[in-house]
Design a protein around this motif. Structure first.
Motif, mmCIF file in Angstrom:
data_model
loop_
_atom_site.group_PDB
_atom_site.id
_atom_site.type_symbol
_atom_site.label_atom_id
_atom_site.label_comp_id
_atom_site.label_asym_id
_atom_site.label_seq_id
_atom_site.Cartn_x
_atom_site.Cartn_y
_atom_site.Cartn_z
ATOM 1 N N ILE A 344 0.721 -1.106 0.126
ATOM 2 C CA ILE A 344 0.006 -0.056 0.075
ATOM 3 C C ILE A 344 0.743 1.333 0.013
ATOM 4 N N GLY A 345 0.790 2.044 -0.866
ATOM 5 C CA GLY A 345 1.561 3.089 -1.077
ATOM 6 C C GLY A 345 2.760 3.015 -1.333
ATOM 7 N N GLY A 346 3.379 1.817 -1.982
ATOM 8 C CA GLY A 346 4.584 1.320 -2.313
ATOM 9 C C GLY A 346 5.262 0.808 -1.189
ATOM 10 N N LYS A 347 4.591 0.541 0.038
ATOM 11 C CA LYS A 347 5.141 -0.214 1.260
ATOM 12 C C LYS A 347 4.352 -1.472 1.589
ATOM 13 N N PRO A 348 5.019 -2.448 2.004
ATOM 14 C CA PRO A 348 4.501 -3.619 2.420
ATOM 15 C C PRO A 348 3.857 -3.445 3.834
ATOM 16 N N ARG A 349 2.331 -3.718 3.708
ATOM 17 C CA ARG A 349 2.051 -3.528 5.382
ATOM 18 C C ARG A 349 1.332 -5.063 5.584
ATOM 19 N N GLN A 350 1.325 -5.423 6.950
ATOM 20 C CA GLN A 350 0.537 -6.360 7.437
ATOM 21 C C GLN A 350 -0.507 -5.968 7.816
ATOM 22 N N VAL A 351 -1.873 -6.394 7.248
ATOM 23 C CA VAL A 351 -3.359 -5.912 7.427
ATOM 24 C C VAL A 351 -4.320 -6.823 8.158
ATOM 25 N N VAL A 352 -5.175 -6.308 8.485
ATOM 26 C CA VAL A 352 -6.230 -7.070 8.807
ATOM 27 C C VAL A 352 -7.670 -6.454 8.109
ATOM 28 N N MET A 353 -8.465 -7.128 7.125
ATOM 29 C CA MET A 353 -9.368 -6.748 6.389
ATOM 30 C C MET A 353 -10.941 -7.283 7.112
ATOM 31 N N THR A 354 -11.605 -6.236 7.057
ATOM 32 C CA THR A 354 -12.984 -6.640 7.376
ATOM 33 C C THR A 354 -14.053 -5.911 6.888
ATOM 34 N N ALA A 355 -15.326 -6.443 6.592
ATOM 35 C CA ALA A 355 -16.580 -5.780 6.076
ATOM 36 C C ALA A 355 -17.613 -5.842 7.272
ATOM 37 N N PRO A 356 -17.617 -5.235 8.268
ATOM 38 C CA PRO A 356 -18.640 -5.484 9.202
ATOM 39 C C PRO A 356 -20.068 -4.871 8.783
ATOM 40 N N LYS A 357 -20.848 -4.886 9.772
ATOM 41 C CA LYS A 357 -22.201 -4.799 9.252
ATOM 42 C C LYS A 357 -22.596 -3.106 8.951
ATOM 43 N N ASN A 358 -21.802 -2.180 9.208
ATOM 44 C CA ASN A 358 -22.062 -0.895 8.637
ATOM 45 C C ASN A 358 -21.873 -0.438 7.416
ATOM 46 N N GLY A 359 -21.400 -1.378 6.602
ATOM 47 C CA GLY A 359 -21.407 -1.202 5.044
ATOM 48 C C GLY A 359 -19.969 -0.606 4.551
ATOM 49 N N PHE A 360 -18.863 -0.441 5.390
ATOM 50 C CA PHE A 360 -17.589 -0.040 5.254
ATOM 51 C C PHE A 360 -16.694 -1.075 5.117
ATOM 52 N N PHE A 361 -15.622 -1.119 4.075
ATOM 53 C CA PHE A 361 -14.818 -1.994 4.015
ATOM 54 C C PHE A 361 -13.392 -1.381 4.612
ATOM 55 N N TYR A 362 -12.808 -2.126 5.784
ATOM 56 C CA TYR A 362 -11.917 -1.577 6.477
ATOM 57 C C TYR A 362 -10.659 -2.405 6.285
ATOM 58 N N VAL A 363 -9.551 -1.486 5.975
ATOM 59 C CA VAL A 363 -8.037 -2.173 5.899
ATOM 60 C C VAL A 363 -7.222 -1.440 7.121
ATOM 61 N N ILE A 364 -6.835 -2.093 8.117
ATOM 62 C CA ILE A 364 -6.144 -1.796 9.275
ATOM 63 C C ILE A 364 -4.914 -2.376 9.523
ATOM 64 N N ASP A 365 -3.803 -1.538 9.953
ATOM 65 C CA ASP A 365 -2.509 -2.216 10.073
ATOM 66 C C ASP A 365 -2.790 -3.122 11.361
ATOM 67 N N ARG A 366 -2.350 -4.334 11.312
ATOM 68 C CA ARG A 366 -2.550 -5.050 12.417
ATOM 69 C C ARG A 366 -1.585 -5.204 13.481
ATOM 70 N N LYS A 367 -0.400 -4.574 13.350
ATOM 71 C CA LYS A 367 0.668 -4.105 14.245
ATOM 72 C C LYS A 367 0.257 -3.407 15.235
ATOM 73 N N ASP A 368 -0.400 -2.173 15.067
ATOM 74 C CA ASP A 368 -0.859 -1.238 15.862
ATOM 75 C C ASP A 368 -2.168 -0.602 15.717
ATOM 76 N N GLY A 369 -3.169 -1.253 15.004
ATOM 77 C CA GLY A 369 -4.620 -0.822 14.799
ATOM 78 C C GLY A 369 -4.764 0.303 14.407
ATOM 79 N N LYS A 370 -4.011 0.925 13.457
ATOM 80 C CA LYS A 370 -4.109 2.080 12.843
ATOM 81 C C LYS A 370 -5.019 1.744 11.546
#
Length: 715
Positions: A344-370
């Motif tokens: 992402i943005g030219g840099k490797p990221r460890q991510v968690v992806m989720t599509a919860p009930k609210n309708g937004f698809f989230y990509v989150i850094d799983r090292k710090d939750g950002k």
């Protein structure tokens, strides 16, 4: 003989001395464990495994629902056919199977576990934990198990009444059993357990209906010994806090929230992040839903509707990301969470992806939750977007039903429900079984003083909660979502919502079932349907794929179950009936030629009731009771969707004494029908009158205004 014994004794002493010396060595037990070569079944849990087995709900720790096998692919999927099927008895069939070493395991109904030989389709053993009889009040919520786990030659299942049970893989006999819920707590378990690093973790549910405080517990997978526990919301401050995380969370609550439980149930999503040795849990809604009641409308209410990272060894809090601060719409974050390594943005990221009930698809850094990014994958009207800097939603005015009533998209059913999405590392796309509906909430007249936990929402009785299509002709989608670009690469409209969980493969395929009975494969790059099988029953469960003796298989469980049954009116066109619908384990391979028996179309027929005379007021009162207690299984408007019988055709309703024995006395508890012993005679009669009125409409042949909608309310 004596010399043999002496030699054996010397060997035992020598081994013991070596063990003592090793124990004194600076090499820790953890380092020794890390150095040992994992067992074959353990290797298969790794995201980089070859896919020979499918030993967990999402196959591997990363929960991608992805198979790296390519023997079944775009070129030959047209030759995929049924090799065997196994009929299942009545009970929930919407469950994710697993496979290890040539045996398929699944827990259908109320966690009745079966082991089936992959080559022959023969059932090796069956284990019934008799969960309905043990559940008591816990039987009122939930429908049975959505999945199971495997660790060290043990099949691990969780039951409605709260037990976690490990079964011997060969015999099906219990190795250990432990009760995970406090005595009398109005909780239950419907989600699968997850295994990691010699441990098994399980959550629970119940915050839709009762004063529940959510938590997860980890146990030793070989013995059942409790290891650690983490609460997802704080308790009564007067009793002290279990840890610093609870003390921190308490600052985000107001009033006497602990009297309402708080919620935050971890009823579904748990993911093990092996790279960071942490557990990610997805938490549920607040209890009650209405923020104005549970927390006086103040505060973010941590950790409801959040992704929380815990140290896998100790269960200690590491970080969190809250999807909906101070949520008030049942927009919980308990949908599956996939792990991936993305650029992402030219840099490797460890991510968690989720599509919860609210309708937004989230990509989150799983090292710090950002938060990295978040974009809507369906039509969203409750918020304008997600502020990337703060991570908070930009809510639209009035969405918190400040004036008592509001209409919004998506709904408490979710833009994505428990049916899992899947991520394909080859196509770098996520495939989402999306839902596009709207909801109306109304809490007019509800206050903290008159609120009761019947229905658990904090909305007005009878009219407080409704779901409909909102004028749209398409209410369900299969969406291929690019998590880096945060946009759809293709979208395939479905006839309705409530479509099945998804599996994707390295063979460039996406597999998914539908309520109409179709089980299909699609081209993962463009969404073209390349194969379809008539399962002769709706398919909600997620499929799996594995290889045995050089042959790749696909297995799915057919039949409608879980909360999908609430939407009977929307599924009426498919003729789904609890008593007559097929429930089957279906297994496919290239060259399969087996056939299923024809499906007998179901048409609801009302019971005979010549003495019925409508009392509109009594029927309206009964509708409120039905909506709050019965509709989630028996369907909106008593039009069942397959989870429980269609009561418009039940002769038991016509007979007052039989109806009382079933509802109040619990005559059918063993069949999964809960007991409502607290119901007064007038409530039972009101409920029965409503059902008789619904049967009368069916007998009349007139259009039914309940068809095409869904509604839940409480008395």
């Amino acid at each position: 003989m004596v010399k043999t014994v002496q030699r054996h004794s010397r060997r035992v002493i020598a081994v013991s001395l070596v063990a003592i010396l090793l124990g004194c060595n600076s090499t820790s037990r953890q380092e020794n464990d890390a150095a040992r070569k994992p067992e074959p079944w353990e290797q298969q849990l790794d995201d980089a495994s070859n896919g020979d087995d499918w030993p967990a709900f999402g196959r591997t720790y990363g929960e991608q629902h992805y198979s790296p096998l390519t023997d079944i692919n775009l070129d030959n999927v047209k030759d995929l056919g049924l090799v065997w099927s196994v009929d299942l008895p009545p009970g929930n069939p919407a469950t994710g199977p697993i496979e290890v070493g040539g045996t398929v395991y699944l827990a259908s109904g109320y966690s009745v576990v079966r082991a089936i030989d992959v080559e022959t389709g023969k059932v090796k053993w069956t284990y019934d934990p008799k969960a309905p009889e043990a559940s008591g009040i816990r039987l009122r919520q939930g429908w049975g198990s959505r999945g199971i786990a495997y660790w060290n030659h043990k099949v691990i299942t969780a039951t409605q009444d709260g037990r976690l049970i490990a079964l011997d893989e060969n015999s099906g006999q219990p190795v250990w059993s432990v009760q995970t819920l406090p005595d009398g707590a109005p909780m239950f378990i419907s989600g699968p357990p997850w295994v990691f690093d010699g441990k098994v973790i399980i959550g629970n549910a119940g915050s839709d209906e009762s004063a529940v405080r959510g938590f997860v517990t980890a146990f030793d997978a070989d013995s059942g010994r409790p290891l650690w526990k983490f609460f997802t919301v704080p308790g009564n401050p007067a009793n002290g806090f279990e840890d610093a995380a609870q003390e921190m969370a308490a600052k985000t609550w107001s009033g006497d929230w602990w009297k309402y439980g708080g919620g935050g149930s971890v009823w579904n999503a748990i993911t093990y992040d092996k790279a960071n040795d942490q557990i990610l849990i997805g938490t549920g809604n607040g209890a009650p839903w209405n923020h104005k009641i549970r927390s006086m409308g103040k505060g973010d209410n941590l950790f409801v509707c959040s992704i929380v990272a815990l140290d896998a060894k100790t269960g200690k809090y590491k970080w969190h990301y809250q999807v909906n601060p101070g949520e008030s719409w049942d927009f919980n974050a308990a949908m599956d969470m996939e792990l991936a390594d993305l650029v992402i943005g030219g840099k490797p990221r460890q991510v968690v992806m989720t599509a919860p009930k609210n309708g937004f698809f989230y990509v989150i850094d799983r090292k710090d939750g950002k938060l990295i990014s978040a974009e809507p994958f369906v039509d969203v009207t409750w918020a304008k977007g997600i502020d990337i800097k703060s991570g908070r939603p930009i809510e639209n005015p009035g969405v918190r039903y400040e004036s008592g009533k509001t209409t919004f998209r998506p709904t408490p059913l979710g833009a994505h429900s428990w049916m899992p999405m899947a991520y394909n590392p080859r196509t770098k796309l996520t495939y989402i079984p999306a839902i596009d509906l709207q909801a109306t909430f109304d809490d007019t007249g509800i206050t903290r003083e008159n609120f009761e936990f019947a229905g658990g929402m904090g909305l007005s009785p009878g009219v407080g909660y409704s779901i409909d299509a909102g004028g749209k002709s398409v209410t369900g989608w299969l969406i291929a979502w690019d998590p880096v670009a945060q946009k759809a690469r293709w979208k395939l409209p479905m006839e309705t919502h409530g479509n099945g969980g998804i599996m994707t493969t390295a063979g460039q395929l996406v597999f998914q079932g539908r309520p109409d009975g179709g089980f299909s494969a699609y081209d993962a790059t463009n969404g073209k349907r390349v194969w379809n099988f008539d399962a002769r029953a709706g398919v909600v469960a997620p499929p799996i794929s594995y290889r045995h003796k050089g042959r790749q298989y696909v297995t799915v469980v057919a039949g409608i179950g879980t909360s999908v049954g609430l939407f009977g009116p929307m599924f009426a066109q498919y003729g789904i009936d609890y008593r007559t619908q097929a429930r089957r384990v279906l297994t496919f391979a290239i060259g399969g030629k087996e056939q299923l028996p024809p499906r007998t179309p179901y048409r609801a027929i009302a019971f005979n009731d010549p003495d019925f005379k409508l009392d509109p007021a009594l029927a309206e009162r009964g509708e409120g009771i039905f909506g709050g207690r019965c509709a989630v299984c028996h369907g909106t408007g008593a039009i069942a969707g397959g989870t429980a019988p269609d009561l418009r055709g039940s002769a038991a309703v016509a007979d007052a004494d039989t109806f009382r024995q079933i509802v109040k006395e619990g005559a059918l508890v063993a069949n999964g029908m809960p007991q409502f012993g607290e119901f007064r005679p007038d409530q039972i009669e009101a409920l029965r009158h409503y059902l008789r009125s619904r049967a009368a409409i069916l007998r009349s042949g007139k259009p039914d205004d309940a068809v095409g909608s869904a509604h839940k309310s409480g008395e």
